[in-house]
Scaffold this motif. Sequence first.
Motif, short mmCIF file in Angstrom:
data_model
loop_
_atom_site.label_atom_id
_atom_site.label_comp_id
_atom_site.label_asym_id
_atom_site.label_seq_id
_atom_site.Cartn_x
_atom_site.Cartn_y
_atom_site.Cartn_z
N LEU A 227 27.15 89.37 118.58
CA LEU A 227 25.94 88.56 118.40
C LEU A 227 25.97 87.31 119.29
CD1 LEU A 227 25.71 88.94 114.54
CD2 LEU A 227 23.95 89.70 116.15
N ALA A 228 27.14 86.68 119.39
CA ALA A 228 27.28 85.50 120.26
C ALA A 228 27.07 85.90 121.72
CB ALA A 228 28.65 84.87 120.07
N GLU A 229 27.62 87.03 122.09
CA GLU A 229 27.47 87.52 123.47
C GLU A 229 26.00 87.80 123.79
OE1 GLU A 229 29.14 91.37 125.80
OE2 GLU A 229 30.60 90.39 124.48
N ALA A 230 25.25 88.23 122.79
CA ALA A 230 23.82 88.52 122.98
C ALA A 230 22.98 87.25 123.06
CB ALA A 230 23.33 89.40 121.84
N GLY A 231 23.57 86.10 122.67
CA GLY A 231 22.85 84.83 122.80
C GLY A 231 22.66 84.04 121.53
N ALA A 232 23.29 84.45 120.43
CA ALA A 232 23.17 83.68 119.18
C ALA A 232 23.90 82.34 119.31
CB ALA A 232 23.75 84.48 118.02
N ALA A 233 23.19 81.27 119.02
CA ALA A 233 23.75 79.93 119.20
C ALA A 233 24.60 79.50 118.01
CB ALA A 233 22.63 78.92 119.41
N LEU A 234 24.25 79.98 116.84
CA LEU A 234 25.00 79.65 115.63
C LEU A 234 24.75 80.75 114.60
CD1 LEU A 234 22.91 78.44 113.23
CD2 LEU A 234 22.83 76.55 114.81
N ALA B 275 15.09 86.40 121.90
CA ALA B 275 15.23 85.58 123.11
C ALA B 275 14.24 86.02 124.19
CB ALA B 275 16.66 85.66 123.63
N ARG B 276 14.08 87.33 124.35
CA ARG B 276 13.17 87.85 125.38
C ARG B 276 11.72 87.54 125.04
NH1 ARG B 276 14.56 92.65 125.00
NH2 ARG B 276 12.78 93.59 123.91
N ALA C 25 22.83 92.65 117.54
CA ALA C 25 22.75 92.09 118.91
C ALA C 25 21.39 92.39 119.55
CB ALA C 25 23.88 92.65 119.76
N ALA C 26 20.87 93.60 119.33
CA ALA C 26 19.59 93.98 119.93
C ALA C 26 18.45 93.08 119.45
CB ALA C 26 19.28 95.43 119.60
N LEU C 27 18.52 92.65 118.20
CA LEU C 27 17.48 91.78 117.65
C LEU C 27 17.59 90.36 118.20
CD1 LEU C 27 17.51 93.08 113.98
CD2 LEU C 27 15.66 93.35 115.63
N VAL C 28 18.81 89.88 118.41
CA VAL C 28 19.01 88.57 119.05
C VAL C 28 18.39 88.59 120.44
CG1 VAL C 28 20.73 86.94 119.95
CG2 VAL C 28 21.09 88.03 117.73
N PRO D 16 17.99 81.77 119.54
CA PRO D 16 18.14 82.52 118.29
C PRO D 16 19.43 82.17 117.56
CG PRO D 16 18.04 84.00 120.22
CD PRO D 16 18.25 82.60 120.72
N ALA D 17 19.35 82.15 116.24
CA ALA D 17 20.55 82.12 115.38
C ALA D 17 20.70 83.51 114.79
CB ALA D 17 20.39 81.09 114.28
N ALA D 18 21.91 83.86 114.39
CA ALA D 18 22.16 85.18 113.80
C ALA D 18 22.70 85.02 112.39
CB ALA D 18 23.14 85.96 114.67
N ALA D 19 22.56 86.07 111.62
CA ALA D 19 23.01 86.06 110.22
C ALA D 19 24.53 86.10 110.12
CB ALA D 19 22.41 87.25 109.48
N ILE D 20 25.07 85.45 109.11
CA ILE D 20 26.51 85.53 108.82
C ILE D 20 26.82 86.87 108.16
CG2 ILE D 20 28.41 84.55 107.46
CD1 ILE D 20 27.07 81.80 107.79
#
Length: 266
Positions: free
Chosen positions: A67-74, A35-36, A28-31, A48-52
């Motif tokens: 990760l979704a809460e942190a802003g990952a779109a997919l 974004a920042r 989450a911190a990297l997402v 940002p997208a995040a890893a599965i």
Amino acid sequence: ATAGRAAAAGGVTTVVAMPNTDPIIDEAALVEFVARRARENAVVNVIPAAAITKGLRGAEMTEFGLLAEAGAALFSDGDRAIGNARLMRRALSYATTFDLLLAQVCEDPALSAEGVMNEGEVATRLGLAGIPPAAETIIVERDLRLVELTGGRWHAAMLSTAQAIDAMRRAKAQGLRVSAGAAPHNFSLNEIAVGEYRTFAKTRPPLRAESDRQSVVQGLADGAIDVIVSAHCPQDPASQRLPFAQADFGIIGLETMLALALELFH
């Protein structure tokens, strides 16, 4: 900053940043960091997208909810397909809890491992190892069955073959929650562009046969393919001034996508 300028030059206003970076976007911190930094430095919107899977190793799932809460779109493992069907089923099931989208690069890792261009007559003539069209179809067919099983949301990142596009068409007729993309080079070029070992035509998925290229065009026209994606992966000259088998995969996409799409439309 530079990717943002490239996107703006090509008429692209929003980009989705894939997670296969260094470090890999699996926390989450990297997402939040991506974004920042994008808000501070990019002239376009960056999502940002995040890893599965953790570390893109295809073994252990990441924390989708956080990760979704942190802003990952997919969620995607970037340029690596998830070869383990059991893991993919679990990921699709888990993602339905949060109604999240999983995007898959559709290329069976075992079948395509040594390949450097489309398998066929041209590859044989050039003496190059081929990536068979079946490597794409197998992952698409498998994941569509898993979507049917789990009710998940699934996106085929870049389709390039007639059979995979036909499978997507059937899945949509079934009412499955699936979508697909295609890259500009797969509807504007075919494998002949490789010519005499032109490394700037070394792409992933590879440039396919002319019949496949026409299928991509038809898929865009009838809705089997939902979106044109830049597949922006430029390589520096040093990594392309190598023998074809050793050169890096990649082609410019952001600056050319809109122009090539409009050319196709007109």
